[in-house]
Design a protein around this motif. Structure first.
Motif, short mmCIF file in Angstrom:
data_model
loop_
_atom_site.label_atom_id
_atom_site.label_comp_id
_atom_site.label_asym_id
_atom_site.label_seq_id
_atom_site.Cartn_x
_atom_site.Cartn_y
_atom_site.Cartn_z
N PHE A 168 40.87 2.35 6.52
CA PHE A 168 40.26 2.88 5.30
C PHE A 168 40.71 4.31 5.00
CE2 PHE A 168 37.27 -0.15 7.12
CZ PHE A 168 37.09 -1.01 6.05
N TYR A 169 41.02 4.55 3.73
CA TYR A 169 41.43 5.86 3.22
C TYR A 169 40.61 6.15 1.97
CZ TYR A 169 45.67 4.81 5.92
OH TYR A 169 46.56 4.47 6.91
N VAL A 170 40.12 7.39 1.85
CA VAL A 170 39.42 7.82 0.63
C VAL A 170 40.20 8.99 0.05
CG1 VAL A 170 37.27 8.73 -0.36
CG2 VAL A 170 37.18 7.09 1.55
N PHE A 171 40.39 8.94 -1.28
CA PHE A 171 41.11 9.99 -2.01
C PHE A 171 40.23 10.48 -3.15
CE2 PHE A 171 44.22 7.24 -0.05
CZ PHE A 171 45.11 8.15 0.54
N ASP A 172 40.35 11.76 -3.47
CA ASP A 172 39.58 12.32 -4.58
C ASP A 172 40.24 11.98 -5.91
OD1 ASP A 172 41.70 14.14 -4.94
OD2 ASP A 172 40.59 15.84 -4.12
N LYS A 173 39.72 12.56 -6.98
CA LYS A 173 40.22 12.25 -8.33
C LYS A 173 41.69 12.65 -8.51
CE LYS A 173 38.27 16.49 -10.38
NZ LYS A 173 39.44 17.29 -10.14
N ASP A 174 42.16 13.60 -7.69
CA ASP A 174 43.55 14.04 -7.74
C ASP A 174 44.42 13.32 -6.72
OD1 ASP A 174 42.97 15.94 -9.78
OD2 ASP A 174 42.17 17.28 -8.25
N TYR A 203 39.31 11.37 3.49
CA TYR A 203 38.78 10.61 4.62
C TYR A 203 39.78 9.56 5.05
CZ TYR A 203 35.63 7.66 7.40
OH TYR A 203 35.04 6.94 8.42
N HIS A 204 39.88 9.39 6.36
CA HIS A 204 40.60 8.26 6.94
C HIS A 204 39.87 7.91 8.22
CE1 HIS A 204 44.17 6.52 9.26
NE2 HIS A 204 43.74 5.60 8.42
N GLY A 205 39.19 6.78 8.20
CA GLY A 205 38.42 6.43 9.37
C GLY A 205 37.77 5.06 9.24
N ARG A 206 36.73 4.89 10.02
CA ARG A 206 36.08 3.59 10.12
C ARG A 206 35.05 3.36 9.02
NH1 ARG A 206 32.14 4.45 15.40
NH2 ARG A 206 30.54 5.64 14.31
N LEU A 207 34.70 2.10 8.85
CA LEU A 207 33.63 1.71 7.94
C LEU A 207 32.28 2.13 8.54
CD1 LEU A 207 32.81 0.02 5.37
CD2 LEU A 207 32.55 -1.90 6.94
#
Length: 184
Positions: free
Chosen positions: A125-131, A136-140
């Motif tokens: 899993f990877y989370v990116f902001d509006k830009d 975040y890169h990690g577990r559920l």
């Protein structure tokens, strides 16, 4: 099934661009077309991995929950389908329908996108902001098949909420764990 942790992915890294075919619609999409207005969650998953099967219901729930808040979820499968035919695009389409995926399920035939993200396992899993900067890169969460921990999605949820609220990234980013990506 060998338990493989995700690789480190530095915060503030810009999401690598891609153009991949959606196994459900047959249409090709790029990251710019699919990114969320406020955040984007990119998930490397596959059909047969017991770790992905374990979390599918929570992925659908979270994607549906956050859609109205400007968060886009994107799933990518990069597994070698020659040696793992159960992960082929026609089977991806079936899995997406069975699980009612509310997000595109893209196929990475060259595995170049998995390499660009340094993805190691499914799920990853990877989370990116509006830009499209990584936050975040990690577990559920801490739930795994057979460990009797409840499936909550709390780690990923905390990361998405921090991103939506323009807060500092979650400090304790624990790696995701799952099956290794099936490399060619």
């Amino acid at each position: 099934m060998a338990l493989t942790p995700s690789n480190p992915f530095p915060l503030n890294t810009i999401a690598p661009e891609f153009s991949l075919e959606d196994s459900v619609t047959g249409k090709t999409f790029n990251l710019q077309q699919l990114k969320g207005e406020k955040a984007t969650v990119i998930m490397f998953i596959c059909n047969h991995c017991p770790f992905v099967i374990h979390v599918n219901s929570k992925l659908v729930e979270l994607a549906n929950q956050y859609k109205s808040q400007g968060v886009s979820f994107i799933a990518i499968s990069s597994n070698d389908v020659e040696n793992y035919p159960q992960d082929a695009p026609d089977k991806m389409k079936e899995v997406a329908a069975e699980n009612k995926y509310p997000f595109p399920y893209l196929y990475d035939p060259t595995q170049d996108i998995a390499k660009a993200y340094d993805a190691a396992c499914t799920p990853d899993f990877y989370v990116f902001d509006k830009d499209l900067k990584s936050t975040y890169h990690g577990r559920l969460d801490e739930s795994r098949p057979g460990n009797d921990k409840p499936l909550t999605g709390e780690d990923l949820t905390a990361a998405i909420n921090a991103t939506l609220n323009n807060e500092a990234p979650v400090e304790n980013q624990l790696p995701s764990m799952g099956c290794n990506i099936k490399w060619k």
